[in-house]
Write an enzyme that holds these catalytic residues in place. Sequence first.
Site, PDB file in Angstrom:
ATOM      1  CG  HIS A 127      32.706  37.305  41.531  1.00  0.00           C
ATOM      2  ND1 HIS A 127      31.602  37.953  40.987  1.00  0.00           N
ATOM      3  CD2 HIS A 127      33.634  37.250  40.548  1.00  0.00           C
ATOM      4  CE1 HIS A 127      31.864  38.273  39.734  1.00  0.00           C
ATOM      5  NE2 HIS A 127      33.089  37.849  39.441  1.00  0.00           N
ATOM      6  CB  CYS A 128      32.419  31.489  40.302  1.00  0.00           C
ATOM      7  SG  CYS A 128      33.263  30.156  39.419  1.00  0.00           S
ATOM      8  N   PRO A 129      35.252  33.288  39.257  1.00  0.00           N
ATOM      9  CG  PRO A 129      37.547  32.928  39.496  1.00  0.00           C
ATOM     10  CD  PRO A 129      36.262  32.880  40.262  1.00  0.00           C
TER      11      PRO A 129
END
Length: 266
Positions: A127-129
């Site tokens: 999950h890429c912020p």
Amino acid sequence: MSRSVFGAGLLIRAVHSVLSWGVTAVLFLHDTDLYHQEDDWIYLQPLTFVAAVMCSVALHLGVSLMDPGYVYMDSDEKSFPADDEQEMMSLKPSPVRMRRCGYCLLKPMRARHCKSCQRCVRRYDHHCPWIENCVGEKNHRVFILYLTVQLMVLFWAFCLAWSGFQSDFSWSGWLRVNVFLLLAFMLISILTMVVCLLLVCHLYLISCNSTTWEFMSYHRIAYLKQCDSDTNPFDRGIVRNLWSFFCTCGTVAWERVYLTETYNAV
């Protein structure tokens, strides 16, 4: 695109756009190569740079709004294609006991439930912020394209910012003249190193047919912890791995790949 434009990632997308166009404005307003060419009525390089920035912003917006490969339950409007269901039914019994997701009740091999998105994602990577979205089977290639374009823009911006520094007899005078360009240069330098490192790591994992989640949690994943630490059951060689990643459309039945490679190894 299944995510709302006004969702939780609105602030992230706004910050990315403001930084991109803010740095671009600084490069145009200072004494850089872009400024000199614009002043001499030579617009090819300035227009090309603006187009590259626009492409980077558009790719960021696209990958942040894309469906990363959510696993849909039978009760949802979307379901697995009929061919995929038949392929899953034809699989031999797996020697690995597969767990069902406690939230979604479904969990294909290489999928993982994302606590931020509250959904299971096929071939979950991370999950890429920075995009406020998962990177999974459906948007991983777009994510790599975004990183590549972003890195090209950052390298170009780095050279432009370096060309714009003006000399002065004192440090205070130099800082007063170049303060905004210096801040832009520092930001560009940091982002260039981060994006370069991220792109290299992803390309390495893709060449091994692995994901960030699998690489970091190898000994906690049921279908991997039974293998040797230096063995990847999905690895089919660098060329086939790259071809499968960049040239394969649609979802992949990873159970079949896993069983095929496992049986061939035996």
